[in-house]
Write an enzyme that holds these catalytic residues in place. Sequence first.
Site, mmCIF file in Angstrom:
data_model
loop_
_atom_site.group_PDB
_atom_site.id
_atom_site.type_symbol
_atom_site.label_atom_id
_atom_site.label_comp_id
_atom_site.label_asym_id
_atom_site.label_seq_id
_atom_site.Cartn_x
_atom_site.Cartn_y
_atom_site.Cartn_z
ATOM 1 N N LYS A 52 103.755 31.733 43.739
ATOM 2 C CA LYS A 52 102.416 32.328 43.703
ATOM 3 C C LYS A 52 101.352 31.241 43.853
ATOM 4 O O LYS A 52 100.456 31.335 44.670
ATOM 5 C CB LYS A 52 102.241 33.103 42.402
ATOM 6 C CG LYS A 52 100.875 33.736 42.275
ATOM 7 C CD LYS A 52 100.752 34.567 41.012
ATOM 8 C CE LYS A 52 99.309 35.008 40.838
ATOM 9 N NZ LYS A 52 99.083 35.759 39.613
ATOM 10 N N LYS A 76 104.518 21.620 30.713
ATOM 11 C CA LYS A 76 104.335 21.167 32.102
ATOM 12 C C LYS A 76 103.481 19.903 32.116
ATOM 13 O O LYS A 76 103.790 18.938 32.822
ATOM 14 C CB LYS A 76 103.614 22.244 32.925
ATOM 15 C CG LYS A 76 104.447 23.431 33.331
ATOM 16 C CD LYS A 76 103.632 24.277 34.321
ATOM 17 C CE LYS A 76 104.180 25.659 34.489
ATOM 18 N NZ LYS A 76 103.319 26.542 35.258
ATOM 19 N N GLU A 122 107.637 36.341 28.165
ATOM 20 C CA GLU A 122 106.442 35.653 28.666
ATOM 21 C C GLU A 122 105.211 36.542 28.460
ATOM 22 O O GLU A 122 104.105 36.048 28.282
ATOM 23 C CB GLU A 122 106.610 35.288 30.157
ATOM 24 C CG GLU A 122 105.912 33.998 30.532
ATOM 25 C CD GLU A 122 106.173 33.519 31.952
ATOM 26 O OE1 GLU A 122 105.884 34.271 32.897
ATOM 27 O OE2 GLU A 122 106.654 32.391 32.128
ATOM 28 N N GLY A 155 103.134 36.831 38.167
ATOM 29 C CA GLY A 155 104.411 36.339 38.693
ATOM 30 C C GLY A 155 105.583 37.205 38.276
ATOM 31 O O GLY A 155 106.421 37.607 39.104
ATOM 32 N N ARG A 156 105.658 37.541 37.003
ATOM 33 C CA ARG A 156 106.822 38.289 36.504
ATOM 34 C C ARG A 156 106.754 39.780 36.863
ATOM 35 O O ARG A 156 107.671 40.536 36.545
ATOM 36 C CB ARG A 156 106.981 38.082 35.004
ATOM 37 C CG ARG A 156 105.751 38.400 34.178
ATOM 38 C CD ARG A 156 105.907 37.919 32.736
ATOM 39 N NE ARG A 156 104.690 38.076 31.960
ATOM 40 C CZ ARG A 156 103.697 37.193 31.915
ATOM 41 N NH1 ARG A 156 103.767 36.087 32.635
ATOM 42 N NH2 ARG A 156 102.639 37.398 31.157
ATOM 43 N N GLU A 205 108.861 22.355 40.193
ATOM 44 C CA GLU A 205 110.274 22.554 40.530
ATOM 45 C C GLU A 205 110.427 23.103 41.948
ATOM 46 O O GLU A 205 111.255 22.637 42.743
ATOM 47 C CB GLU A 205 110.912 23.563 39.549
ATOM 48 C CG GLU A 205 110.980 23.086 38.115
ATOM 49 C CD GLU A 205 109.787 23.535 37.295
ATOM 50 O OE1 GLU A 205 108.654 23.586 37.850
ATOM 51 O OE2 GLU A 205 109.975 23.809 36.099
ATOM 52 N N HIS A 254 133.605 41.029 23.755
ATOM 53 C CA HIS A 254 134.580 39.995 23.404
ATOM 54 C C HIS A 254 133.892 38.670 23.114
ATOM 55 O O HIS A 254 134.541 37.625 23.131
ATOM 56 C CB HIS A 254 135.609 39.862 24.528
ATOM 57 C CG HIS A 254 136.349 41.152 24.741
ATOM 58 N ND1 HIS A 254 137.459 41.504 24.002
ATOM 59 C CD2 HIS A 254 136.084 42.201 25.559
ATOM 60 C CE1 HIS A 254 137.871 42.701 24.377
ATOM 61 N NE2 HIS A 254 137.047 43.153 25.316
HETATM 62 O O1 F6P Z 1 105.849 28.573 34.220
HETATM 63 C C1 F6P Z 1 105.720 29.920 34.173
HETATM 64 C C2 F6P Z 1 105.278 30.473 35.475
HETATM 65 O O2 F6P Z 1 103.926 30.273 35.592
HETATM 66 C C3 F6P Z 1 105.658 31.942 35.582
HETATM 67 O O3 F6P Z 1 104.753 32.773 34.984
HETATM 68 C C4 F6P Z 1 105.802 32.097 37.043
HETATM 69 O O4 F6P Z 1 106.517 33.256 37.357
HETATM 70 C C5 F6P Z 1 106.523 30.824 37.399
HETATM 71 O O5 F6P Z 1 105.922 29.857 36.582
HETATM 72 C C6 F6P Z 1 106.480 30.426 38.837
HETATM 73 O O6 F6P Z 1 105.180 30.256 39.295
HETATM 74 P P1 F6P Z 1 104.859 30.199 40.843
HETATM 75 O O7 F6P Z 1 105.283 31.484 41.459
HETATM 76 O O8 F6P Z 1 103.396 29.977 40.922
HETATM 77 O O9 F6P Z 1 105.634 29.045 41.421
#
Ligand code: F6P
Length: 526
Positions: A204, A492, A351, A265-266, A210, A382
């Site tokens: 987003k 972060k 979240e 995002g979620r 990452e 199990h």
């Molecule tokens: O670190 C949490 C977050 O901000 C989530 O809410 C989001 O889904 C994820 O990181 C990834 O963010 P992006 O889509 O901006 O890479």
Amino acid sequence: MSTLTQSPAWQALEAHRKAMAGAGIAQLFSADPQRCGNFSLQLGELLLDYSKNLVTAETIKLLVALARARGVGDQMHRMFNGEKINSSENRAALHTALRGEQAVPVDGADVMPQIRATLKRMRQFSDGVRAGGITSHGGRKFTDVINIGIGGSHLGPALATHALAPYASPALRVHFVSNVDGAALHRTLASLDAATTLVIVASKTFTTQETLLNARSVRDWLDQSLGNGAGIGNHLAAITANTQLALDFGIAEARVFPFWDWVGGRYSLWSAVGLPVALAVGMDNFEQLLSGARTMDDHFRNAPFEKSMPVILALLGVWYNDFFGAASHAILPYDESLALLPAYLQQLDMESSGKRVTRDGEPVDYDTGAVIWGAPGTDAQHSFLQLLHQGTRLIPADFIAACQPHHALGQHHEVLMANFFAQTAALMNGAPAAGAAHDAFPGNRPTNSILVEKLTPRALGLLLALYEHKVFVQNTIWGINAFDQPGVELGKRLAARILPELAGGDPVTAYDASTNGLIDFYKTHR
Ligand code: F6P
């Protein structure tokens, strides 16, 4: 005391909870032969049986009164109408528009034309890749897609792609890489041929550390494998709300699929973030997923609270969380296809609900989000279900299954479902000790049973939207913002500060003694 815990609706529930001390779910069934029918709801192919809960008609009445007193109806309308209910970020939360049909204005402009235009582009692109009209640099048909993204840009599409595998084309495999741990990317790349691999960078913000590191590494891999720079644009696409950064990264505008700041995002599976799902199962099936979610949206908007599946699930959550001290909630899909559902719901719920101040900045004096966890049955039986049966903690659980499997493997589905029914019955009824005390099952452990006819794209849409609205209702009752996530920022920032300190061999002194010691140990032993 907060206005919530002081409110007559809350106080009435406190009193009711005390009056219910010692009540047994099994006894509630004996007292009401119609209980199963009275405490279950059906929406098309989806059944929610919540009769195996520690609730009476009076409990539901009082919980519904709480929802009304907390303005759940008003807040729901504000959400659907595009008002900026994400107050800390001054944004609307309009995931429902992504699967909707009606005009919704944000800042005076209807969002539907851009949603429809993006869906059209997703169709053209996914059809083209699947049919071979959109090809690799060398003109070959793509065989593999890698989705690089994390959190909301990963969990939804990964879940849906896995869940809908029976609908997928075997000619196009879709892989997901989220973790910055190079092992994940390395393992994926090792099995792929760059010449027929399409890479989607989903973010987003297009700033997530990452995702960008993984994306740069994949771009290098494409570069090296295809011969420096030659046509790697054919192998790249982006999904983002920050088009400029995707262009800066080197992705052609025609390959950037937008979504917007009013999609959390979620909550973004329904947007262009669903592109890998469309590539895997085709756009018609992706639109079926949207239609299932839309059906749940309509139900949520129109059903009275007593008959609303998301409201009932949310009220049960509040009931156990705040009046029984249940700190966690288990998600137990009796369906391998839903193996990723617990992880998806962890982000969706935790979240959204992991907040300790209200939307007005007041500290809460009641518990908010529960810990969401789980795993598919029968494997769960199990490993950890022992604790649900005989442990000291109350852990409400959702059991989820499909009546019809997607395979024809003899008795497997009957055995699976026999276990599903047995577990919920055993958790509720318990059993006296046959001999020693350790043989006793106390029972009275609450569960919801959610059955769908078959795990189709539509049924999956119904199910995921059900949980989205459940989380929304809970957070409205708690008075917290379901749509921001400031809690992830501190770590972060700190990681960004620590990263340069990992260079060189000098001892680190800038942090607490434990963190300094750990970094030094790492530097000495790497
Ligand atoms: O670190 C949490 C977050 O901000 C989530 O809410 C989001 O889904 C994820 O990181 C990834 O963010 P992006 O889509 O901006 O890479």
